[in-house]
Design a protein around this motif. Structure first.
Motif, PDB file in Angstrom:
ATOM      1  N   UNK A 100       0.848  -1.193   0.000  1.00 49.96           N
ATOM      2  CA  UNK A 100       0.000   0.000   0.000  1.00 49.96           C
ATOM      3  C   UNK A 100       0.878   1.236   0.000  1.00 49.96           C
ATOM      4  N   UNK A 101       0.346   2.348  -0.528  1.00 47.97           N
ATOM      5  CA  UNK A 101       1.082   3.610  -0.577  1.00 47.97           C
ATOM      6  C   UNK A 101       0.846   4.402   0.694  1.00 47.97           C
ATOM      7  N   UNK A 102       1.916   4.940   1.282  1.00 50.85           N
ATOM      8  CA  UNK A 102       1.811   5.783   2.469  1.00 50.85           C
ATOM      9  C   UNK A 102       2.695   7.005   2.276  1.00 50.85           C
ATOM     10  N   UNK A 103       2.416   8.047   3.061  1.00 44.63           N
ATOM     11  CA  UNK A 103       3.243   9.252   3.033  1.00 44.63           C
ATOM     12  C   UNK A 103       4.518   9.016   3.825  1.00 44.63           C
ATOM     13  N   UNK A 104       5.634   9.507   3.285  1.00 42.02           N
ATOM     14  CA  UNK A 104       6.936   9.287   3.905  1.00 42.02           C
ATOM     15  C   UNK A 104       7.743  10.570   3.750  1.00 42.02           C
ATOM     16  N   UNK A 105       8.512  10.958   4.780  1.00 41.41           N
ATOM     17  CA  UNK A 105       9.342  12.176   4.636  1.00 41.41           C
ATOM     18  C   UNK A 105      10.279  12.076   3.441  1.00 41.41           C
ATOM     19  N   UNK A 106      10.161  13.026   2.520  1.00 44.39           N
ATOM     20  CA  UNK A 106      10.950  12.962   1.288  1.00 44.39           C
ATOM     21  C   UNK A 106      12.446  13.057   1.557  1.00 44.39           C
ATOM     22  N   UNK A 107      12.831  13.777   2.601  1.00 47.27           N
ATOM     23  CA  UNK A 107      14.258  13.937   2.894  1.00 47.27           C
ATOM     24  C   UNK A 107      14.872  12.693   3.520  1.00 47.27           C
ATOM     25  N   UNK A 108      14.042  11.737   3.938  1.00 44.27           N
ATOM     26  CA  UNK A 108      14.552  10.540   4.626  1.00 44.27           C
ATOM     27  C   UNK A 108      14.219   9.263   3.877  1.00 44.27           C
ATOM     28  N   UNK A 109      14.007   9.352   2.577  1.00 50.63           N
ATOM     29  CA  UNK A 109      13.650   8.163   1.805  1.00 50.63           C
ATOM     30  C   UNK A 109      14.814   7.171   1.791  1.00 50.63           C
ATOM     31  N   UNK A 110      14.601   5.896   2.153  1.00 48.38           N
ATOM     32  CA  UNK A 110      15.666   4.895   2.049  1.00 48.38           C
ATOM     33  C   UNK A 110      16.009   4.634   0.583  1.00 48.38           C
ATOM     34  N   UNK A 111      17.206   4.171   0.344  1.00 49.73           N
ATOM     35  CA  UNK A 111      17.621   3.850  -1.019  1.00 49.73           C
ATOM     36  C   UNK A 111      16.875   2.612  -1.510  1.00 49.73           C
ATOM     37  N   UNK A 112      16.430   2.663  -2.754  1.00 50.72           N
ATOM     38  CA  UNK A 112      15.807   1.501  -3.364  1.00 50.72           C
ATOM     39  C   UNK A 112      14.334   1.330  -3.076  1.00 50.72           C
ATOM     40  N   UNK A 113      13.636   2.359  -2.587  1.00 46.45           N
ATOM     41  CA  UNK A 113      12.191   2.232  -2.341  1.00 46.45           C
ATOM     42  C   UNK A 113      11.444   2.351  -3.668  1.00 46.45           C
ATOM     43  N   UNK A 114      10.184   1.911  -3.651  1.00 43.93           N
ATOM     44  CA  UNK A 114       9.328   1.983  -4.832  1.00 43.93           C
ATOM     45  C   UNK A 114       8.240   3.022  -4.572  1.00 43.93           C
ATOM     46  N   UNK A 115       8.119   4.000  -5.478  1.00 46.36           N
ATOM     47  CA  UNK A 115       7.167   5.094  -5.292  1.00 46.36           C
ATOM     48  C   UNK A 115       5.990   5.032  -6.259  1.00 46.36           C
ATOM     49  N   UNK A 116       6.118   4.235  -7.308  1.00 46.06           N
ATOM     50  CA  UNK A 116       5.034   4.119  -8.279  1.00 46.06           C
ATOM     51  C   UNK A 116       4.789   2.651  -8.587  1.00 46.06           C
ATOM     52  N   UNK A 117       3.583   2.376  -9.086  1.00 47.00           N
ATOM     53  CA  UNK A 117       3.247   1.000  -9.461  1.00 47.00           C
ATOM     54  C   UNK A 117       4.115   0.519 -10.611  1.00 47.00           C
ATOM     55  N   UNK A 118       4.496   1.433 -11.501  1.00 46.35           N
ATOM     56  CA  UNK A 118       5.349   1.050 -12.628  1.00 46.35           C
ATOM     57  C   UNK A 118       6.724   0.598 -12.164  1.00 46.35           C
ATOM     58  N   UNK A 119       7.208   1.155 -11.056  1.00 45.07           N
ATOM     59  CA  UNK A 119       8.507   0.740 -10.525  1.00 45.07           C
ATOM     60  C   UNK A 119       8.416  -0.629  -9.863  1.00 45.07           C
ATOM     61  N   UNK A 120       7.365  -0.864  -9.101  1.00 41.99           N
ATOM     62  CA  UNK A 120       7.241  -2.123  -8.367  1.00 41.99           C
ATOM     63  C   UNK A 120       6.777  -3.257  -9.256  1.00 41.99           C
ATOM     64  N   UNK A 121       5.901  -2.964 -10.215  1.00 45.44           N
ATOM     65  CA  UNK A 121       5.387  -3.999 -11.120  1.00 45.44           C
ATOM     66  C   UNK A 121       5.605  -3.550 -12.569  1.00 45.44           C
ATOM     67  N   UNK A 122       6.873  -3.496 -13.012  1.00 42.95           N
ATOM     68  CA  UNK A 122       7.152  -2.977 -14.365  1.00 42.95           C
ATOM     69  C   UNK A 122       6.585  -3.844 -15.478  1.00 42.95           C
ATOM     70  N   UNK A 123       6.338  -5.131 -15.192  1.00 42.60           N
ATOM     71  CA  UNK A 123       5.796  -6.038 -16.203  1.00 42.60           C
ATOM     72  C   UNK A 123       4.351  -6.424 -15.913  1.00 42.60           C
ATOM     73  N   UNK A 124       3.700  -5.640 -15.078  1.00 39.70           N
ATOM     74  CA  UNK A 124       2.313  -5.917 -14.765  1.00 39.70           C
ATOM     75  C   UNK A 124       2.171  -6.793 -13.538  1.00 39.70           C
ATOM     76  N   UNK A 125       0.933  -6.943 -13.095  1.00 37.17           N
ATOM     77  CA  UNK A 125       0.664  -7.703 -11.873  1.00 37.17           C
ATOM     78  C   UNK A 125       0.763  -9.207 -12.069  1.00 37.17           C
ATOM     79  N   UNK A 126       1.025  -9.664 -13.293  1.00 36.94           N
ATOM     80  CA  UNK A 126       1.174 -11.102 -13.536  1.00 36.94           C
ATOM     81  C   UNK A 126       2.606 -11.577 -13.318  1.00 36.94           C
TER      82      UNK A 126
END
Length: 289
Positions: A69-95
């Motif tokens: 699920x998407x939640x609000x996170x402090x932009x200045x403290x984002x960990x490296x390698x997080x996913x911010x969009x569905x295209x980043x997390x599921x680049x080839x679709x939900x299959x």
């Protein structure tokens, strides 16, 4: 009569205007107070949307759209390698889903180091960096640190074997049974057939798999075929560099070095062969240049 009616009308219009004014003033004050409250509640820093685990995710599970699920996170403290969009997390679709490599608790940020690439399984091939190779070492309860090894740990590898008398050895050379540090700080990527770094408790393993360079593979293979390998666990925060270590029985027991004898001179004998019928007779003669 008309005068009274006109006065009443004027009074009514005045009261209506006053009521409208009061209502407008009240509504405007309410809106200002609401805006101030919203401003007080608004974060004083910039935020970004980040995908987190919607539930506890265990090693080996597939990560689908319902698991995050998407939640609000402090932009200045984002960990490296997080996913911010569905295209980043599921680049080839939900299959085509990613697989969990490190267990995550609910509301923990999903990061690239904790999941595989889309469509990949949580095998050891995903744990090998470019140029590295996997090599398996046989261990037991003693050589395997009594079962306290886990994937992700670092170990020193010691070889114990016999190198004989060394032939033309020099002063200080090791002889007989020797234990030598052959690889320092190698990383474990699997224990037995599991690459799960979240395994709990101690269990005696029969094999461990390490990630090493190709030339280290050759050294470990030679060492395993000619002697016995033992592992020594390195501390998680230990960044020291281990020097070359080699101990033989003489050094262990504090014995003096055995005298080094020079190779015995070979006596040269010259002969001549004389055939007498079916018999060959060798006769010694002085050797000349």
């Amino acid at each position: 009569m008309r005068l009274v009616f006109g006065l009443v009308l004027l009074l009514g219009l005045g009261l209506a205007g006053f009521a409208v004014y009061m209502a407008k003033t009240y509504i405007q004050g309410y809106q200002n107070a609401l805006a101030q409250e919203r401003g007080a509640r608004a974060p004083a820093f910039e935020i970004a949307q980040v995908y987190v685990a919607a539930r506890k995710l265990a090693y080996g599970e597939r990560v689908g759209p319902d698991d995050v699920t998407l939640v609000a996170y402090p932009a200045a403290s984002l960990p490296a390698g997080v996913f911010q969009t569905e295209a980043q997390l599921f680049p080839q679709g939900s299959e085509v889903l990613r697989t969990v490599m490190r267990a995550m608790e609910q509301n923990e940020a999903v990061m690239a180091v904790k999941v595989t690439e889309p469509g990949e399984n949580a095998g050891i091939t995903t744990l090998l960096a470019r140029g590295m190779r996997a090599f398996t070492i046989q261990v037991d309860s003693i050589s395997g640190v009594s079962g306290f090894l886990r994937p992700g740990d670092r170990v020193d590898v010691y070889w114990t074997g016999n190198i004989g008398n060394g032939g033309m050895r020099t002063e200080g050379d090791s002889t007989g049974d020797v234990t030598k540090l052959i690889q320092a700080g190698v990383r474990l990527i699997a224990v037995d057939q599991s690459s799960n770094s979240e395994r709990e408790g101690a269990s005696v393993a029969r094999t461990v798999t390490v990630a090493v360079l190709p030339e280290q593979v050759a050294a470990l293979a030679q060492a395993q075929s000619t002697g016995r390998l033992s592992l020594s666990l390195v501390g998680a925060q230990d960044d020291t560099v281990t020097d070359a270590i080699e101990v033989d029985q003489r050094q262990l027991l504090g014995l003096a070095s055995a005298p080094i004898s020079a190779p015995a001179a070979r006596s040269e004998v010259c002969t001549i062969r004389t055939r007498r019928g079916g018999e060959v007779i060798e006769t010694p003669i002085p050797c000349t240049n």
